[in-house]
Design a protein around this motif. Sequence first.
Motif, mmCIF file in Angstrom:
data_model
loop_
_atom_site.group_PDB
_atom_site.id
_atom_site.type_symbol
_atom_site.label_atom_id
_atom_site.label_comp_id
_atom_site.label_asym_id
_atom_site.label_seq_id
_atom_site.Cartn_x
_atom_site.Cartn_y
_atom_site.Cartn_z
ATOM 1 N N UNK A 182 0.144 -67.310 -15.304
ATOM 2 C CA UNK A 182 0.451 -66.212 -16.222
ATOM 3 C C UNK A 182 0.013 -64.909 -15.573
ATOM 4 N N UNK A 183 0.819 -63.867 -15.726
ATOM 5 C CA UNK A 183 0.460 -62.583 -15.156
ATOM 6 C C UNK A 183 1.564 -61.570 -15.279
ATOM 7 N N UNK A 184 1.314 -60.407 -14.722
ATOM 8 C CA UNK A 184 2.247 -59.289 -14.800
ATOM 9 C C UNK A 184 3.036 -59.180 -13.501
ATOM 10 N N UNK A 185 4.345 -59.067 -13.633
ATOM 11 C CA UNK A 185 5.233 -58.739 -12.527
ATOM 12 C C UNK A 185 6.051 -57.519 -12.929
ATOM 13 N N UNK A 186 6.360 -56.674 -11.951
ATOM 14 C CA UNK A 186 7.217 -55.524 -12.219
ATOM 15 C C UNK A 186 8.670 -55.992 -12.161
ATOM 16 N N UNK A 187 9.371 -55.866 -13.289
ATOM 17 C CA UNK A 187 10.745 -56.368 -13.408
ATOM 18 C C UNK A 187 11.739 -55.214 -13.529
ATOM 19 N N UNK A 188 12.832 -55.340 -12.822
ATOM 20 C CA UNK A 188 13.883 -54.315 -12.872
ATOM 21 C C UNK A 188 14.698 -54.465 -14.145
ATOM 22 N N UNK A 189 14.861 -53.362 -14.864
ATOM 23 C CA UNK A 189 15.669 -53.377 -16.072
ATOM 24 C C UNK A 189 17.134 -53.627 -15.766
ATOM 25 N N UNK A 190 17.766 -54.457 -16.572
ATOM 26 C CA UNK A 190 19.167 -54.817 -16.332
ATOM 27 C C UNK A 190 20.095 -53.617 -16.427
ATOM 28 N N UNK A 191 19.815 -52.709 -17.346
ATOM 29 C CA UNK A 191 20.726 -51.596 -17.602
ATOM 30 C C UNK A 191 20.281 -50.284 -16.955
ATOM 31 N N UNK A 192 18.961 -50.002 -16.973
ATOM 32 C CA UNK A 192 18.515 -48.695 -16.473
ATOM 33 C C UNK A 192 18.002 -48.735 -15.039
ATOM 34 N N UNK A 193 17.801 -49.914 -14.476
ATOM 35 C CA UNK A 193 17.378 -50.017 -13.077
ATOM 36 C C UNK A 193 15.919 -49.675 -12.836
ATOM 37 N N UNK A 194 15.152 -49.400 -13.888
ATOM 38 C CA UNK A 194 13.737 -49.074 -13.725
ATOM 39 C C UNK A 194 12.893 -50.339 -13.670
ATOM 40 N N UNK A 195 11.862 -50.310 -12.818
ATOM 41 C CA UNK A 195 10.930 -51.429 -12.767
ATOM 42 C C UNK A 195 9.793 -51.169 -13.750
ATOM 43 N N UNK A 196 9.588 -52.105 -14.672
ATOM 44 C CA UNK A 196 8.553 -51.986 -15.688
ATOM 45 C C UNK A 196 7.707 -53.256 -15.694
ATOM 46 N N UNK A 197 6.400 -53.145 -16.033
ATOM 47 C CA UNK A 197 5.539 -54.342 -16.054
ATOM 48 C C UNK A 197 5.925 -55.279 -17.193
ATOM 49 N N UNK A 198 6.055 -56.543 -16.856
ATOM 50 C CA UNK A 198 6.397 -57.556 -17.847
ATOM 51 C C UNK A 198 5.493 -58.761 -17.660
ATOM 52 N N UNK A 199 5.114 -59.380 -18.777
ATOM 53 C CA UNK A 199 4.292 -60.581 -18.714
ATOM 54 C C UNK A 199 5.177 -61.798 -18.455
ATOM 55 N N UNK A 200 4.797 -62.583 -17.443
ATOM 56 C CA UNK A 200 5.507 -63.815 -17.136
ATOM 57 C C UNK A 200 4.574 -64.999 -17.358
ATOM 58 N N UNK A 201 5.148 -66.102 -17.810
ATOM 59 C CA UNK A 201 4.389 -67.326 -18.045
ATOM 60 C C UNK A 201 5.175 -68.502 -17.490
ATOM 61 N N UNK A 202 4.549 -69.226 -16.576
ATOM 62 C CA UNK A 202 5.143 -70.424 -15.983
ATOM 63 C C UNK A 202 4.364 -71.628 -16.472
ATOM 64 N N UNK A 203 5.054 -72.630 -17.011
ATOM 65 C CA UNK A 203 4.363 -73.776 -17.597
ATOM 66 C C UNK A 203 5.008 -75.076 -17.133
#
Length: 378
Positions: free
Chosen positions: A136-157
């Motif tokens: 679990x942690x934060x990755x910077x993800x590119x927005x599908x529509x605006x192209x901006x990278x924003x921090x998002x929480x990801x969880x792998x289980x």
Amino acid sequence: MAGGNERSVKALKEVWRRAENSLCADCGKPDPDWASSTLGVFICLSCSGIHRNIPSISKVKSLKMDHWDDAQVQFLAKHGNAVTKATYEAHIPIYYYQPTYNDCQVLREQWIRAKYERKDFTEPGKQLPYSDGVKEGILWKRGRDNGQFLPRKFLLSEREGCLKYFTKQDAKEPKINIKIDVINATFQPVKIGNPNGLQITYLKDNKTRNIFVYHESGKEVVDWYNAIRSVQFHYLKVAFPIASDNEIKNRLTRNFLKEGYMEKTGPKQREAFKKRWFTLDHRRLMYFKDPLDAFAKGEVFVGSRENGYSVQKGLPLGTQGNFSWHYGLTIVTPDREYLFTCETETDQLDWIEAFTSIINQAMTPQEYAIEAYFKFKS
């Protein structure tokens, strides 16, 4: 081999010529001409640059230009790639991705640091940050529509067999829940514009969706990558209990066979050719208006030669569509022909080679099912 007495130079050449030292110890590139005087491994120029960044562990010298004294040559003779690998690569998890010289910098650097600096693989059963079955942690993800990278929480289980991401850290419901068996991950530093850029691809309703992420830490993003491979491996072990470990390993994340721009025309072959970004992911040829699009504008299934698929250099005689690039190729399928043009002859030949490598492979039962879906969809 600047300086040094004749005996040392001769001894160094003899060690260097050993078969075990003919490939770089870290990336497998042929004919390494550098070595670590503290680790005893023979490495290529590129990997020597990474070693130079961990001077407390490895001190590197050129085999051609630097002086090697008797003690250093004896150390190389006592060690060499085989002995050193037996120590530092003794217990590599089967799912861990071991990069080659074709892979990007962050993968190769973290592989080298994992071996020599962190000593991740020197003892059995060592607890590794990508082997817990959950991450679990934060990755910077590119927005599908605006192209901006924003921090998002990801969880792998591993227990849930999925990868989720959340738009807010305190969100209870994920934005997307992706089954682990439909995920691919591949590093894309150039395309994403970040040295730690990772492209996560998955199938949704048998269509490909792309997510582009990065992390400021090279170690963290490579840990995510290997955590995905770890969870995939253990999931597939349960799903296919009689498959060998190597068979399952070959079904984990894969690099794309080829990517780049080509021009394409429509099914009537009279429309103007349009420039598109193409990705060949095994038997799926996808094309996008922009390399960082979340969804492909279209996909083409590339089957095997025995099932009526082929690639031909050039375009059919009388092709009417307007095109600005003049190095054509044609993909022949049982149902229709697909026409493409490349900017250079080198691009044309590279694409033909990539298509040929796939077309010459026999199809698996799963691939016949994918082919049937493509035919039904069209």
